[in-house]
Motif scaffolding. Structure first.
Motif, short mmCIF file in Angstrom:
data_model
loop_
_atom_site.label_atom_id
_atom_site.label_comp_id
_atom_site.label_asym_id
_atom_site.label_seq_id
_atom_site.Cartn_x
_atom_site.Cartn_y
_atom_site.Cartn_z
N SER A 38 104.79 57.47 138.42
CA SER A 38 104.88 56.05 138.75
C SER A 38 106.02 55.46 137.92
N ARG A 39 106.56 54.36 138.37
CA ARG A 39 107.63 53.70 137.61
C ARG A 39 107.08 52.71 136.60
N LEU A 40 105.78 52.47 136.62
CA LEU A 40 105.18 51.49 135.73
C LEU A 40 105.21 51.95 134.27
N THR A 41 105.55 51.04 133.40
CA THR A 41 105.41 51.24 131.95
C THR A 41 104.78 49.98 131.38
N THR A 42 104.04 50.14 130.29
CA THR A 42 103.48 49.01 129.56
C THR A 42 103.66 49.29 128.07
N VAL A 43 103.49 48.25 127.27
CA VAL A 43 103.67 48.42 125.83
C VAL A 43 102.40 47.99 125.10
N CYS A 44 101.95 48.86 124.22
CA CYS A 44 100.83 48.58 123.33
C CYS A 44 101.40 48.39 121.93
N GLY A 45 100.97 47.36 121.24
CA GLY A 45 101.51 47.07 119.92
C GLY A 45 101.38 48.18 118.91
N TRP A 46 100.30 48.96 118.97
CA TRP A 46 100.14 50.00 117.95
C TRP A 46 100.35 51.41 118.47
N LYS A 47 100.31 51.61 119.81
CA LYS A 47 100.51 52.95 120.37
C LYS A 47 101.93 53.18 120.87
N GLY A 48 102.59 52.14 121.36
CA GLY A 48 103.95 52.29 121.87
C GLY A 48 104.02 52.04 123.37
N THR A 49 104.99 52.66 124.02
CA THR A 49 105.21 52.48 125.46
C THR A 49 104.48 53.56 126.24
N ALA A 50 103.70 53.11 127.22
CA ALA A 50 102.96 54.04 128.08
C ALA A 50 103.69 54.23 129.40
N ARG A 51 103.65 55.43 129.90
CA ARG A 51 104.12 55.73 131.25
C ARG A 51 102.89 56.02 132.10
N TYR A 52 103.03 55.91 133.41
CA TYR A 52 101.89 56.04 134.31
C TYR A 52 102.13 57.05 135.42
N TRP A 53 101.00 57.51 135.99
CA TRP A 53 101.01 58.36 137.18
C TRP A 53 100.05 57.77 138.20
N ASP A 54 100.35 58.04 139.47
CA ASP A 54 99.39 57.83 140.54
C ASP A 54 98.65 59.14 140.71
N VAL A 55 97.45 59.07 141.28
CA VAL A 55 96.70 60.26 141.64
C VAL A 55 96.61 60.28 143.16
N VAL A 56 96.89 61.45 143.76
CA VAL A 56 96.85 61.60 145.22
C VAL A 56 95.90 62.74 145.56
#
Length: 95
Positions: A38-56
């Protein structure tokens, strides 16, 4: 623990790291045929930047239900190379 979608096991491992109530599976537990970047990323203050996957599974797409911290901040180093699932979005986690 197993991650199951529509009766299909998409990840399985006994080597889990619990963080914020979420079990993080090792990357080797991922059954890659069911995961799509997935192109989505989010940021957590203590963990860092997350990348995502879709499930098919069987043509059904569950968007952005899997995340990972590829380069976590030092406090979250234990989850490097691991991934977790959003609960209540079509992925069942079973012990």
């Amino acid at each position: 623990m197993k991650a199951i979608v529509k009766g299909t096991v998409i990840a399985e491992s006994t080597d889990l790291e619990m963080v914020d109530g979420n079990p993080y599976f090792p990357r080797a537990a991922m059954r890659a045929a069911y995961f799509r970047d997935s192109r989505l990323t989010t940021v957590c203050g203590w963990k860092g930047t997350a990348r995502y996957w879709d499930v098919v599974v069987d043509g059904e797409v569950l968007q952005n239900v899997v995340w990972s911290y590829e380069t976590p901040k030092p406090a979250a180093e234990a989850i490097r190379e691991r991934f977790a699932f959003y609960r209540g979005k079509g992925v069942d986690l079973v012990d």
